[in-house]
Design a protein around this motif. Structure first.
Motif, mmCIF file in Angstrom:
data_model
loop_
_atom_site.group_PDB
_atom_site.id
_atom_site.type_symbol
_atom_site.label_atom_id
_atom_site.label_comp_id
_atom_site.label_asym_id
_atom_site.label_seq_id
_atom_site.Cartn_x
_atom_site.Cartn_y
_atom_site.Cartn_z
ATOM 1 N N PHE A 6 3.914 31.941 33.407
ATOM 2 C CA PHE A 6 4.840 31.653 34.503
ATOM 3 C C PHE A 6 4.812 32.848 35.430
ATOM 4 O O PHE A 6 5.133 33.968 35.029
ATOM 5 C CB PHE A 6 6.257 31.412 33.976
ATOM 6 N N ARG A 7 4.380 32.616 36.667
ATOM 7 C CA ARG A 7 4.243 33.705 37.637
ATOM 8 C C ARG A 7 5.338 33.572 38.699
ATOM 9 O O ARG A 7 5.285 32.670 39.534
ATOM 10 C CB ARG A 7 2.873 33.632 38.296
ATOM 11 N N LEU A 8 6.312 34.457 38.663
ATOM 12 C CA LEU A 8 7.425 34.404 39.612
ATOM 13 C C LEU A 8 6.971 34.575 41.056
ATOM 14 O O LEU A 8 7.590 34.032 41.966
ATOM 15 C CB LEU A 8 8.459 35.486 39.279
ATOM 16 N N LEU A 13 2.481 24.686 41.605
ATOM 17 C CA LEU A 13 1.654 24.680 40.402
ATOM 18 C C LEU A 13 1.047 26.037 40.094
ATOM 19 O O LEU A 13 0.724 26.322 38.946
ATOM 20 C CB LEU A 13 0.519 23.668 40.546
ATOM 21 N N MET A 14 0.890 26.866 41.114
ATOM 22 C CA MET A 14 0.276 28.176 40.890
ATOM 23 C C MET A 14 1.183 29.091 40.058
ATOM 24 O O MET A 14 0.738 30.113 39.564
ATOM 25 C CB MET A 14 -0.108 28.828 42.207
ATOM 26 N N ARG A 15 2.447 28.715 39.870
ATOM 27 C CA ARG A 15 3.310 29.466 38.952
ATOM 28 C C ARG A 15 2.829 29.300 37.510
ATOM 29 O O ARG A 15 3.047 30.155 36.680
ATOM 30 C CB ARG A 15 4.757 28.984 39.030
ATOM 31 N N PHE A 16 2.182 28.162 37.215
ATOM 32 C CA PHE A 16 1.790 27.815 35.849
ATOM 33 C C PHE A 16 0.281 27.851 35.635
ATOM 34 O O PHE A 16 -0.187 28.145 34.546
ATOM 35 C CB PHE A 16 2.300 26.413 35.502
ATOM 36 N N LEU A 17 -0.457 27.476 36.646
ATOM 37 C CA LEU A 17 -1.912 27.423 36.584
ATOM 38 C C LEU A 17 -2.476 28.454 37.548
ATOM 39 O O LEU A 17 -1.781 28.894 38.468
ATOM 40 C CB LEU A 17 -2.415 26.035 37.002
ATOM 41 N N GLY A 18 -3.721 28.799 37.383
ATOM 42 C CA GLY A 18 -4.365 29.654 38.369
ATOM 43 C C GLY A 18 -4.509 28.919 39.691
ATOM 44 O O GLY A 18 -4.368 27.698 39.759
ATOM 45 N N GLU A 84 5.064 13.688 35.894
ATOM 46 C CA GLU A 84 5.181 13.996 34.462
ATOM 47 C C GLU A 84 4.964 15.486 34.192
ATOM 48 O O GLU A 84 5.683 16.093 33.395
ATOM 49 C CB GLU A 84 4.182 13.173 33.651
ATOM 50 N N LEU A 85 3.991 16.063 34.867
ATOM 51 C CA LEU A 85 3.720 17.493 34.675
ATOM 52 C C LEU A 85 4.871 18.339 35.204
ATOM 53 O O LEU A 85 5.316 19.274 34.536
ATOM 54 C CB LEU A 85 2.404 17.901 35.338
ATOM 55 N N ASP A 86 5.375 17.990 36.388
ATOM 56 C CA ASP A 86 6.509 18.721 36.947
ATOM 57 C C ASP A 86 7.704 18.684 35.997
ATOM 58 O O ASP A 86 8.356 19.702 35.752
ATOM 59 C CB ASP A 86 6.920 18.139 38.299
ATOM 60 N N GLU A 87 7.988 17.498 35.444
ATOM 61 C CA GLU A 87 9.120 17.358 34.531
ATOM 62 C C GLU A 87 8.900 18.162 33.250
ATOM 63 O O GLU A 87 9.810 18.836 32.767
ATOM 64 C CB GLU A 87 9.363 15.886 34.204
ATOM 65 N N SER A 88 7.700 18.103 32.701
ATOM 66 C CA SER A 88 7.401 18.822 31.472
ATOM 67 C C SER A 88 7.503 20.334 31.674
ATOM 68 O O SER A 88 8.122 21.039 30.871
ATOM 69 C CB SER A 88 5.996 18.457 30.979
ATOM 70 N N LEU A 89 6.917 20.831 32.758
ATOM 71 C CA LEU A 89 6.927 22.271 33.010
ATOM 72 C C LEU A 89 8.326 22.773 33.319
ATOM 73 O O LEU A 89 8.750 23.827 32.811
ATOM 74 C CB LEU A 89 5.963 22.626 34.140
ATOM 75 N N SER A 90 9.074 22.025 34.138
ATOM 76 C CA SER A 90 10.426 22.477 34.471
ATOM 77 C C SER A 90 11.317 22.470 33.235
ATOM 78 O O SER A 90 12.139 23.366 33.043
ATOM 79 C CB SER A 90 11.038 21.644 35.599
ATOM 80 N N ARG A 91 11.118 21.490 32.367
ATOM 81 C CA ARG A 91 11.906 21.455 31.129
ATOM 82 C C ARG A 91 11.572 22.667 30.242
ATOM 83 O O ARG A 91 12.465 23.289 29.658
ATOM 84 C CB ARG A 91 11.652 20.168 30.372
ATOM 85 N N LEU A 97 14.593 29.659 29.351
ATOM 86 C CA LEU A 97 15.681 30.458 29.914
ATOM 87 C C LEU A 97 16.965 30.303 29.109
ATOM 88 O O LEU A 97 17.655 31.289 28.834
ATOM 89 C CB LEU A 97 15.928 30.058 31.374
ATOM 90 N N LEU A 98 17.292 29.071 28.704
ATOM 91 C CA LEU A 98 18.487 28.852 27.891
ATOM 92 C C LEU A 98 18.360 29.546 26.543
ATOM 93 O O LEU A 98 19.322 30.134 26.038
ATOM 94 C CB LEU A 98 18.754 27.360 27.690
ATOM 95 N N GLY A 99 17.177 29.488 25.963
ATOM 96 C CA GLY A 99 16.948 30.151 24.687
ATOM 97 C C GLY A 99 17.083 31.661 24.781
ATOM 98 O O GLY A 99 17.626 32.309 23.886
ATOM 99 N N ASP A 100 16.612 32.224 25.888
ATOM 100 C CA ASP A 100 16.651 33.678 26.057
ATOM 101 C C ASP A 100 18.008 34.195 26.528
ATOM 102 O O ASP A 100 18.439 35.264 26.114
ATOM 103 C CB ASP A 100 15.591 34.134 27.069
#
Length: 140
Positions: A6-8, A13-18, A84-91, A97-100
């Motif tokens: 995850f690139r802030l 998509l570039m946050r998750f993929l190159g 589907e990808l957007d939903e999966s990645l955002s989840r 974040l909730l875990g941390d």
């Protein structure tokens, strides 16, 4: 699809993929099914055939793409829709974040939504109310 990075400092998509992986995925979603040459043509100037082929093979090994042989060429198609990808990645991001950070994340989320646009805050409230009502109905 499991989130690896995850690139802030990136967007979309570039946050998750190159950058190139994101470009290839966007091309595949636009084309529905495509050969390497189709993707090279779609991306346009500067796209190198061998590089795109390598990226597409990597995306296939990560289960972002599926491929099948047609004649002498491989044809690729997306394993998931953009939605589907957007939903999966955002989840995955929210779960992490909730875990941390626990409930503090919820407060920050609401603050950010509120600062961005009050209409979004009302939309969020509607979503929460609908979710609570649906959960109550399912437990009865």
């Amino acid at each position: 699809m499991q989130l690896q990075n995850f690139r802030l400092n990136e967007q979309g998509l570039m946050r998750f993929l190159g950058k190139l992986e994101a470009s290839v995925m966007l091309a595949i979603w636009d084309l529905s099914t495509a050969t390497v040459q189709d993707v090279v043509d779609h991306i346009g100037t500067g796209a190198n055939y061998k590089t795109i082929m390598t990226v597409m093979n990597r995306l296939e090994s990560k289960n972002f793409l599926q491929r099948s042989k047609q004649s002498r060429a491989y044809v690729y198609k997306p394993s998931v829709t953009r939605k589907e990808l957007d939903e999966s990645l955002s989840r995955q991001v929210i779960d992490g974040l909730l875990g941390d950070f626990g409930p503090k994340v919820l407060v920050q989320f609401i603050d950010v939504v509120s600062e961005a646009d009050q209409a979004n805050l009302h939309e969020l409230l509607d979503i929460i109310e609908n979710k609570l009502a649906a959960d109550e109905e399912s437990t009865q």
